[in-house]
Design an enzyme around this catalytic site. Sequence first.
Site, PDB file in Angstrom:
ATOM      1  CG  ASP A  29      -1.770   1.192   1.282  1.00  0.00           C
ATOM      2  OD1 ASP A  29      -1.596   2.150   0.653  1.00  0.00           O
ATOM      3  OD2 ASP A  29      -2.653   1.143   2.348  1.00  0.00           O
ATOM      4  CD  GLU A  79      26.509   4.518   6.964  1.00  0.00           C
ATOM      5  OE1 GLU A  79      26.315   3.195   7.222  1.00  0.00           O
ATOM      6  OE2 GLU A  79      25.940   5.365   7.487  1.00  0.00           O
ATOM      7  CB  CYS A 111      24.028   7.623   9.966  1.00  0.00           C
ATOM      8  SG  CYS A 111      23.416   6.633   8.940  1.00  0.00           S
ATOM      9  CB  SER A 201      17.943  -0.393  13.576  1.00  0.00           C
ATOM     10  OG  SER A 201      18.610   0.811  13.027  1.00  0.00           O
ATOM     11  CG  HIS A 233      20.335   9.636  11.495  1.00  0.00           C
ATOM     12  ND1 HIS A 233      20.814  10.069  10.113  1.00  0.00           N
ATOM     13  CD2 HIS A 233      20.136   8.451  11.571  1.00  0.00           C
ATOM     14  CE1 HIS A 233      20.987   8.990   9.520  1.00  0.00           C
ATOM     15  NE2 HIS A 233      20.687   8.113  10.190  1.00  0.00           N
ATOM     16  CB  SER A 308      23.619   1.900  12.639  1.00  0.00           C
ATOM     17  OG  SER A 308      22.395   2.011  12.672  1.00  0.00           O
TER      18      SER A 308
HETATM   19  N1  COA Z   1      -0.462   3.132   5.988  1.00  0.00           N
HETATM   20  C1  COA Z   1       0.107   4.016   6.653  1.00  0.00           C
HETATM   21  N2  COA Z   1       1.134   3.197   7.700  1.00  0.00           N
HETATM   22  C2  COA Z   1       1.531   2.061   7.407  1.00  0.00           C
HETATM   23  C3  COA Z   1       0.758   1.196   6.482  1.00  0.00           C
HETATM   24  C4  COA Z   1      -0.381   2.026   5.523  1.00  0.00           C
HETATM   25  N3  COA Z   1      -1.011   1.202   4.512  1.00  0.00           N
HETATM   26  N4  COA Z   1       1.112   0.157   6.280  1.00  0.00           N
HETATM   27  C5  COA Z   1       2.113  -0.001   7.414  1.00  0.00           C
HETATM   28  N5  COA Z   1       2.374   1.315   8.004  1.00  0.00           N
HETATM   29  C6  COA Z   1       3.106   1.639   8.884  1.00  0.00           C
HETATM   30  C7  COA Z   1       3.536   0.780  10.205  1.00  0.00           C
HETATM   31  O1  COA Z   1       2.357   0.771  10.911  1.00  0.00           O
HETATM   32  C8  COA Z   1       4.676   0.936  10.460  1.00  0.00           C
HETATM   33  O2  COA Z   1       4.593   2.030  11.443  1.00  0.00           O
HETATM   34  P1  COA Z   1       5.394   2.527  12.912  1.00  0.00           P
HETATM   35  O3  COA Z   1       6.774   2.077  12.475  1.00  0.00           O
HETATM   36  O4  COA Z   1       4.998   3.655  13.411  1.00  0.00           O
HETATM   37  O5  COA Z   1       4.845   1.298  13.801  1.00  0.00           O
HETATM   38  C9  COA Z   1       5.470   1.539   9.407  1.00  0.00           C
HETATM   39  O6  COA Z   1       4.463   1.724   8.640  1.00  0.00           O
HETATM   40  C10 COA Z   1       6.626   0.489   8.974  1.00  0.00           C
HETATM   41  O7  COA Z   1       5.982  -0.539   8.678  1.00  0.00           O
HETATM   42  P2  COA Z   1       6.539  -2.132   9.354  1.00  0.00           P
HETATM   43  O8  COA Z   1       5.682  -3.093   8.515  1.00  0.00           O
HETATM   44  O9  COA Z   1       6.192  -2.139  10.889  1.00  0.00           O
HETATM   45  O10 COA Z   1       8.076  -1.950   8.714  1.00  0.00           O
HETATM   46  P3  COA Z   1       8.924  -2.732   7.840  1.00  0.00           P
HETATM   47  O11 COA Z   1       9.046  -4.264   8.163  1.00  0.00           O
HETATM   48  O12 COA Z   1       8.492  -2.446   6.485  1.00  0.00           O
HETATM   49  O13 COA Z   1      10.435  -2.202   8.277  1.00  0.00           O
HETATM   50  C11 COA Z   1      11.977  -0.576   8.568  1.00  0.00           C
HETATM   51  C12 COA Z   1      10.445  -0.636   8.025  1.00  0.00           C
HETATM   52  C13 COA Z   1      12.100   1.219   8.750  1.00  0.00           C
HETATM   53  C14 COA Z   1      12.513  -0.832   9.703  1.00  0.00           C
HETATM   54  C15 COA Z   1      12.844  -0.890   7.273  1.00  0.00           C
HETATM   55  O14 COA Z   1      12.436  -0.126   6.027  1.00  0.00           O
HETATM   56  C16 COA Z   1      14.444  -0.985   7.372  1.00  0.00           C
HETATM   57  O15 COA Z   1      14.805  -1.962   7.738  1.00  0.00           O
HETATM   58  N6  COA Z   1      15.023   0.119   7.037  1.00  0.00           N
HETATM   59  C17 COA Z   1      16.502   0.221   7.387  1.00  0.00           C
HETATM   60  C18 COA Z   1      17.045   0.269   8.650  1.00  0.00           C
HETATM   61  C19 COA Z   1      16.781   1.767   9.180  1.00  0.00           C
HETATM   62  O16 COA Z   1      16.608   2.813   8.639  1.00  0.00           O
HETATM   63  N7  COA Z   1      17.143   1.861  10.582  1.00  0.00           N
HETATM   64  C20 COA Z   1      16.560   3.119  10.940  1.00  0.00           C
HETATM   65  C21 COA Z   1      17.736   3.467  12.130  1.00  0.00           C
HETATM   66  S1  COA Z   1      19.282   4.285  11.654  1.00  0.00           S
END
Ligand code: COA
Length: 386
Positions: A29, A79, A111, A201, A233, A308
């Site tokens: 979505d 990085e 970062c 993370s 960040h 990280s």
């Molecule tokens: N409409 C609105 N929000 C939605 C949605 C929709 N249709 N579907 C999912 N979401 C929201 C979830 O509720 C979640 O919100 P929350 O974080 O407030 O709980 C968010 O979108 C992310 O979805 P989720 O399924 O929980 O996460 P994911 O498994 O896709 O992983 C990350 C998201 C960011 C962890 C992933 O992209 C990642 O690993 N990124 C790299 C690591 C990183 O950047 N780390 C940051 C620290 S430096």
Amino acid sequence: MKIGIDKIDFYTPPQYLDLVDLAHARQVDPNKYLIGIGQKKMAVAHLDQDIVAMAANAAEKILTPADKQALGLVIVATESGVDQSKAAALFVQQVLQLTTNLRAIEIKEACYGATAGLQMAKDFVQCHPDKKALVVASDIARYGLNSGGEVTQGAGAVAMIVSVDPHILALEDQSIYQSQSTGDFWRPNYSTEAFARGKYSEEVYLQMFSDIWQQASSQKMTQTEQLQALLFHIPFSKMGRKGLKTLEDKLATADYQRLLQRFEQSIIYGQDVGNIYTGSLYLSLLSLLENDSTLQVGDRIGLFSYGSGSVAELFFGQLQPDFKKYLTPLVHQELLKQRKQLTLVEYENIFRQKLVTDGSTQKLSQSDCNAPHYLTKIQDHERFYK
Ligand code: COA
């Protein structure tokens, strides 16, 4: 003696992928990316725009001949390094034809690297007030096609000159920092893509922010009536939003609302560029300064840096007289507006392109990057730039 950011600018490659297109392709979505992650577009770099080329393209815009002459330190924080031994700063020194009477080094700590660079530059200028330092954060965030982190990719560089009597932001001496070894995100030498325990993370980021905020508060560094903005960040904007949200119950409503309002201005550029790792916090700073017309001279800004692995720091700065004169919002709006939108197929093709690793010669035709500096060839395992 006031020391801080005298000038700041950024570069990002001139093509992007719209995250709605990515969502459709990955059968997600679109609101998950737009609202859940909080990102709209991600910049995509061709092979000729590696971190050295992007760093040079960002730095060139702020360096006058007098600045070049005054440089005593050049730091590239990254990085996405191109060499295990030679510092990216040495390539930048050569490409920009800087003086040889300077220290040129590369800093790595995910970062957080550019913050280490900024603090080192500040200390350097404190000892050598007649000299300036150039700090460039340059990165290409790569998690891989179809990976969980794919939506949090991006590419770009932020360049800053650090000097006495800075035109933009004078940095305070006191800051709070913390380091602890964690396995939340890493990239082994053999991999061109990062590995991340995404949810973990987020937890470490928030825990370190909470610990640091508490320490800073106990040392009376966070009186929010004196804090006009708090920057984070931003690997993706929801991450910073979560950090700020942890303060909602701790702050007076008016203070929290002010920080929230300013936070919205700080994510405008990053939402269209994507994650640029070391540069993300500083792109937020630029976004705030260029999009918020209500900021005043003397306003105090907090900056939370997280890398990280993990190192985090909360530090502060004050806006200087004439800071607005040293910003170029129209140039940056145009830079983002003029970019080419890639189809998903084009993005995947660019992502799969690789530089040779066998010692053979690879000549690169300049992509339509429209920038003065780019990687021209690899020959005998060495990179050559224009
Ligand atoms: N409409 C609105 N929000 C939605 C949605 C929709 N249709 N579907 C999912 N979401 C929201 C979830 O509720 C979640 O919100 P929350 O974080 O407030 O709980 C968010 O979108 C992310 O979805 P989720 O399924 O929980 O996460 P994911 O498994 O896709 O992983 C990350 C998201 C960011 C962890 C992933 O992209 C990642 O690993 N990124 C790299 C690591 C990183 O950047 N780390 C940051 C620290 S430096």
